[in-house]
Write a protein that holds these residues in place. Structure first.
Motif, short mmCIF file in Angstrom:
data_model
loop_
_atom_site.label_atom_id
_atom_site.label_comp_id
_atom_site.label_asym_id
_atom_site.label_seq_id
_atom_site.Cartn_x
_atom_site.Cartn_y
_atom_site.Cartn_z
N PHE A 1 9.18 -6.26 16.53
CA PHE A 1 9.72 -5.20 15.52
C PHE A 1 10.90 -6.10 14.57
CE2 PHE A 1 12.65 -2.37 13.47
CZ PHE A 1 11.76 -1.44 12.94
N LEU B 1 7.41 0.69 16.89
CA LEU B 1 6.17 -0.23 16.83
C LEU B 1 4.98 0.38 17.54
CD1 LEU B 1 6.01 -2.95 15.50
CD2 LEU B 1 6.00 -3.81 17.89
N CYS B 2 4.85 0.95 18.76
CA CYS B 2 3.63 1.32 19.48
C CYS B 2 3.39 2.80 19.41
CB CYS B 2 3.45 0.58 20.60
SG CYS B 2 4.80 1.11 21.81
N ARG B 3 4.49 3.63 19.14
CA ARG B 3 4.65 5.18 19.08
C ARG B 3 4.54 5.49 20.54
NH1 ARG B 3 7.29 6.55 15.65
NH2 ARG B 3 6.43 8.74 15.44
N ARG B 4 4.55 4.86 21.49
CA ARG B 4 4.92 5.51 22.87
C ARG B 4 6.18 6.10 23.10
NH1 ARG B 4 3.19 0.37 26.78
NH2 ARG B 4 4.55 1.88 28.33
N PHE C 1 13.34 1.29 21.84
CA PHE C 1 11.82 0.64 21.98
C PHE C 1 11.46 0.97 23.27
CE2 PHE C 1 13.82 -1.74 18.56
CZ PHE C 1 12.78 -1.89 17.40
N CYS C 2 10.37 0.85 23.59
CA CYS C 2 9.55 1.20 24.93
C CYS C 2 9.64 -0.22 25.97
CB CYS C 2 8.18 1.43 24.79
SG CYS C 2 7.20 0.06 24.36
N ARG D 1 10.35 8.05 20.49
CA ARG D 1 9.23 7.20 20.31
C ARG D 1 9.46 5.97 19.90
NH1 ARG D 1 4.29 9.41 20.69
NH2 ARG D 1 4.40 11.69 20.81
N CYS D 2 8.64 4.96 20.44
CA CYS D 2 8.83 3.33 20.21
C CYS D 2 8.36 3.35 18.61
CB CYS D 2 8.07 2.61 21.06
SG CYS D 2 8.18 0.96 20.46
N GLN E 1 5.77 7.56 28.75
CA GLN E 1 4.51 6.47 28.80
C GLN E 1 4.89 5.36 29.42
OE1 GLN E 1 3.28 7.10 24.83
NE2 GLN E 1 1.68 8.45 25.29
N CYS F 1 8.26 -4.92 22.44
CA CYS F 1 8.15 -4.29 21.07
C CYS F 1 9.40 -4.62 20.31
CB CYS F 1 7.85 -2.87 21.37
SG CYS F 1 6.06 -2.35 21.58
#
Length: 87
Positions: A71, A44-47, A62-63, A41-42, A29, A67
């Motif tokens: 975090f 924090l934001c789940r991307r 992380f993305c 997946r990140c 993403q 993030c």
């Protein structure tokens, strides 16, 4: 042992392969590229994020830097313009 020309159980004359070719399973993403396996997946934001876009901090993926920083540090607990003055 099956005789030559005998049917496979439940599959007719030819058995289905154990694995089938699959299309893209997951997409990054951040860069938009598709992959045939599951991505991290990140937290924090789940991307979803691929290896080339991933930012690694403290053993986590992380993305991006935003993030990662949020975090671990989040928002500051100390107010910069505090109303309370020490005497």
């Amino acid at each position: 042992m099956l005789a030559h020309g005998a049917a496979f159980p439940g599959g007719g004359a030819h058995a289905r392969p154990y694995t089938r070719p699959v299309g893209p399973v997951d997409g990054c993403q951040v860069c938009g590229e598709s992959f045939s396996y599951s991505l991290d997946r990140c937290p924090l934001c789940r991307r979803t994020v691929c290896e080339s876009c991933a930012v690694r901090r403290g053993g986590c993926v992380f993305c991006g830097d935003l993030c990662a920083h949020a975090f671990f540090f989040g928002e500051s607990d100390e107010a910069e313009g505090s109303e309370f003055v020490e005497e």
